[in-house]
Design an enzyme around this catalytic site. Structure first.
Site, PDB file in Angstrom:
ATOM      1  N   PHE A 190      19.166 -42.232  32.083  1.00 32.80           N
ATOM      2  CA  PHE A 190      18.475 -41.495  31.007  1.00 32.80           C
ATOM      3  C   PHE A 190      18.545 -40.013  31.340  1.00 32.80           C
ATOM      4  O   PHE A 190      18.123 -39.585  32.408  1.00 32.80           O
ATOM      5  CB  PHE A 190      17.009 -41.936  30.878  1.00 32.80           C
ATOM      6  CG  PHE A 190      16.338 -41.290  29.693  1.00 32.80           C
ATOM      7  CD1 PHE A 190      16.451 -41.846  28.419  1.00 32.80           C
ATOM      8  CD2 PHE A 190      15.628 -40.105  29.830  1.00 32.80           C
ATOM      9  CE1 PHE A 190      15.868 -41.237  27.315  1.00 32.80           C
ATOM     10  CE2 PHE A 190      15.042 -39.490  28.731  1.00 32.80           C
ATOM     11  CZ  PHE A 190      15.152 -40.056  27.475  1.00 32.80           C
TER      12      PHE A 190
ATOM     13  N   ASP B  32      20.522 -35.080  38.356  1.00 41.45           N
ATOM     14  CA  ASP B  32      19.417 -34.946  37.404  1.00 41.45           C
ATOM     15  C   ASP B  32      18.136 -35.360  38.116  1.00 41.45           C
ATOM     16  O   ASP B  32      17.868 -36.548  38.292  1.00 41.45           O
ATOM     17  CB  ASP B  32      19.688 -35.820  36.176  1.00 41.45           C
ATOM     18  CG  ASP B  32      18.553 -35.749  35.159  1.00 41.45           C
ATOM     19  OD1 ASP B  32      17.483 -35.204  35.496  1.00 41.45           O
ATOM     20  OD2 ASP B  32      18.739 -36.248  34.031  1.00 41.45           O
TER      21      ASP B  32
ATOM     22  N   LYS C 285       9.955 -31.497  33.998  1.00 38.50           N
ATOM     23  CA  LYS C 285       8.663 -32.179  34.124  1.00 38.50           C
ATOM     24  C   LYS C 285       7.603 -31.397  34.908  1.00 38.50           C
ATOM     25  O   LYS C 285       6.868 -30.628  34.351  1.00 38.50           O
ATOM     26  CB  LYS C 285       8.865 -33.579  34.703  1.00 38.50           C
ATOM     27  CG  LYS C 285       9.614 -34.527  33.726  1.00 38.50           C
ATOM     28  CD  LYS C 285       9.366 -35.959  34.079  1.00 38.50           C
ATOM     29  CE  LYS C 285      10.223 -36.946  33.282  1.00 38.50           C
ATOM     30  NZ  LYS C 285       9.739 -37.197  31.940  1.00 38.50           N
TER      31      LYS C 285
HETATM   32  C1  LIG Z   1      16.049 -38.182  34.532  1.00 36.68           C
HETATM   33  C2  LIG Z   1      15.640 -37.534  33.239  1.00 36.68           C
HETATM   34  N1  LIG Z   1      16.428 -36.602  32.689  1.00 36.68           N
HETATM   35  C3  LIG Z   1      16.106 -35.977  31.546  1.00 36.68           C
HETATM   36  C4  LIG Z   1      14.939 -36.285  30.871  1.00 36.68           C
HETATM   37  C5  LIG Z   1      14.607 -35.588  29.592  1.00 36.68           C
HETATM   38  O1  LIG Z   1      13.507 -34.742  29.762  1.00 36.68           O
HETATM   39  P1  LIG Z   1      12.729 -34.146  28.500  1.00 36.68           P
HETATM   40  O2  LIG Z   1      11.956 -35.276  27.883  1.00 36.68           O
HETATM   41  O3  LIG Z   1      11.839 -33.088  29.096  1.00 36.68           O
HETATM   42  O4  LIG Z   1      13.746 -33.585  27.593  1.00 36.68           O
HETATM   43  C6  LIG Z   1      14.076 -37.248  31.410  1.00 36.68           C
HETATM   44  C7  LIG Z   1      12.826 -37.618  30.727  1.00 36.68           C
HETATM   45  O5  LIG Z   1      12.163 -38.565  31.018  1.00 36.68           O
HETATM   46  C8  LIG Z   1      14.435 -37.895  32.628  1.00 36.68           C
HETATM   47  O6  LIG Z   1      13.661 -38.831  33.180  1.00 36.68           O
END
Ligand SMILES: Cc1ncc(COP(=O)(O)O)c(C=O)c1O
Length: 395
Positions: free
Chosen positions: A139, A224, A253
């Site tokens: 994700f 990520d 986050k």
């Molecule tokens: C690993 C990862 N990357 C990207 C995102 C996307 O973040 P955002 O919701 O702040 O766009 C998330 C959100 O849960 C995530 O867990």
């Protein structure tokens, strides 16, 4: 009109009437938070293992963040990156000082998806290549680029066609990666622990192998850490567990203690970016920079990554030792813990909420815990007791 002029049922119906409708809703109207606890409008208290989807690593309303934000709000809230700014300069320096070696620059933005978008664009710019290799069950966010990297059909299907030249391979499988990575590959993007995909940690061997493959083929490694970053897994950056040196690192986050902020850090293999190649109106604003500076200070001075490693390890050991027939596996790293169940997780989350414990799903059958790193040992005991009781109730 202030919120206390509305009855609680009115507040729910106002949101139901006017919100986008894209979120599944839980019933409490949350109005206050402190540490690992939040309260609803009826005064009911909850232990919060949702923590804003892993945002509240410092707990809710940490006094250092509140003070930094209050002081900065009285001084300067907005200032675009076309001007220099005192808070931003200090934050950039501190972030790069703390980051894994080689990450000496950062692009500041406002959400995880934006940090991933920036990483994609920078990787394509730096290599002149277009293929990006991602993993199944990953994700990376919901904007078009980030969604295209996300390896889960349920998020993608309704929005196809997506960005081309993105391939998904099985996670934690080096052979699958090495079959695909080539001189055409701009980047490989990986989570250290797949979060939304079910709390699945990768092995150090896999991660180091992926890094080596990228180096061999001149591809960039994007890590990520939107969910794993900033202490949650027991290190300030989860890639430290394997001693990785990524070319790009995405954070979001918990970076600004609860305020929206994200960053894409990058190193010399990305090099100098052309002026005007990317931008964000709110990116690097002084208010969130001040909050992030305070957040990093607290993470380091209160040794919260070490705390996450210790209490997270204890909680995981306890959950693993409790033999519950409904639990297939307990896995995770630090205070990022998943229980793979043999049944659907939604009724379990509801039962926990009724008992005053808030938790998350990660897919249909995984119960996910992302508590604040400041959570007390006694609060974690309560969480574990309640999980045990709920999971022993007949399904
Ligand atoms: C690993 C990862 N990357 C990207 C995102 C996307 O973040 P955002 O919701 O702040 O766009 C998330 C959100 O849960 C995530 O867990």
């Amino acid at each position: 009109m202030s919120s206390n002029q509305f009855a609680i049922s009115d507040l729910r119906s106002l949101e139901d009437t006017h919100t986008s409708g894209v979120y599944p809703k839980r019933s409490p109207v949350i109005v206050r938070g402190e540490g690992a606890r939040i309260w609803d409008s009826d005064g009911r208290e909850y232990i919060d293992c949702v923590a804003g989807h892993g945002v509240a690593n410092l707990g809710h309303c940490h006094p250092a963040v509140v003070q930094a934000v209050t002081e900065q709000a009285n001084r300067l809230i907005t200032c675009p990156e076309i001007f220099y700014n005192d808070q931003r300069a200090q934050l950039l320096a501190r972030l790069c000082e703390l980051a894994p070696s080689g990450l000496a620059r950062a692009f500041l933005c406002n959400s995880g998806a934006e940090a991933v978008e920036a990483a994609m664009k920078f990787a394509r710019l730096a290599t002149g290549r277009t293929q990006i290799v991602s993993t199944m069950r990953s994700f990376h966010g919901r904007t078009y680029g980030a969604l295209s990297l996300t390896g889960q059909g349920k998020y993608r299907k309704q929005f196809e066609p997506l960005v081309p030249n993105i391939e998904h391979v099985p996670y934690n499988n080096l052979d699958a990666l090495s079959n695909l990575v080539s001189e055409r590959t701009a980047a490989v993007i990986l989570e250290i622990v797949q979060g939304e995909g079910g709390v699945r940690p990768a092995s150090n061997e896999y991660l180091l192998g992926a890094q080596e493959l990228c180096r061999q083929h001149g591809a960039l490694l994007i890590i990520d850490e939107v969910q794993t970053g900033l202490g949650r897994t027991g290190r300030l950056f989860a890639c430290e567990h394997a001693g990785l040196e990524p070319d790009l690192l995405c954070l979001a986050k918990s970076l600004a203690g609860g305020l929206p902020m994200a960053a894409t850090l990058f190193g010399e293999r990305v090099g100098e970016l052309p002026t005007g190649a990317h931008a964000s109106t709110f990116g690097g604003n002084p208010l969130t920079c001040a909050a992030a500076l305070a957040t990093l200070d607290v993470l380091v001075s209160e040794a919260l990554p070490q705390r996450a490693e210790q209490v997270g390890g204890e909680l995981m050991a306890r959950l693993q030792q409790t033999s519950l027939p409904v639990v297939r596996e307990v896995r995770g790293l630090g205070l990022m813990i998943g229980l793979e169940l043999k049944r659907k997780v939604t009724p379990i989350l509801k039962a926990l909420q009724e008992r005053g414990v808030l938790a998350l799903p990660a897919g249909a059958t995984v119960l996910r815990l992302l508590p604040p790193l400041v959570i007390e040992a006694t609060e974690l005991e309560i969480v574990a007791d309640n999980i045990q009781e709920v999971l022993t109730e007949p399904g």
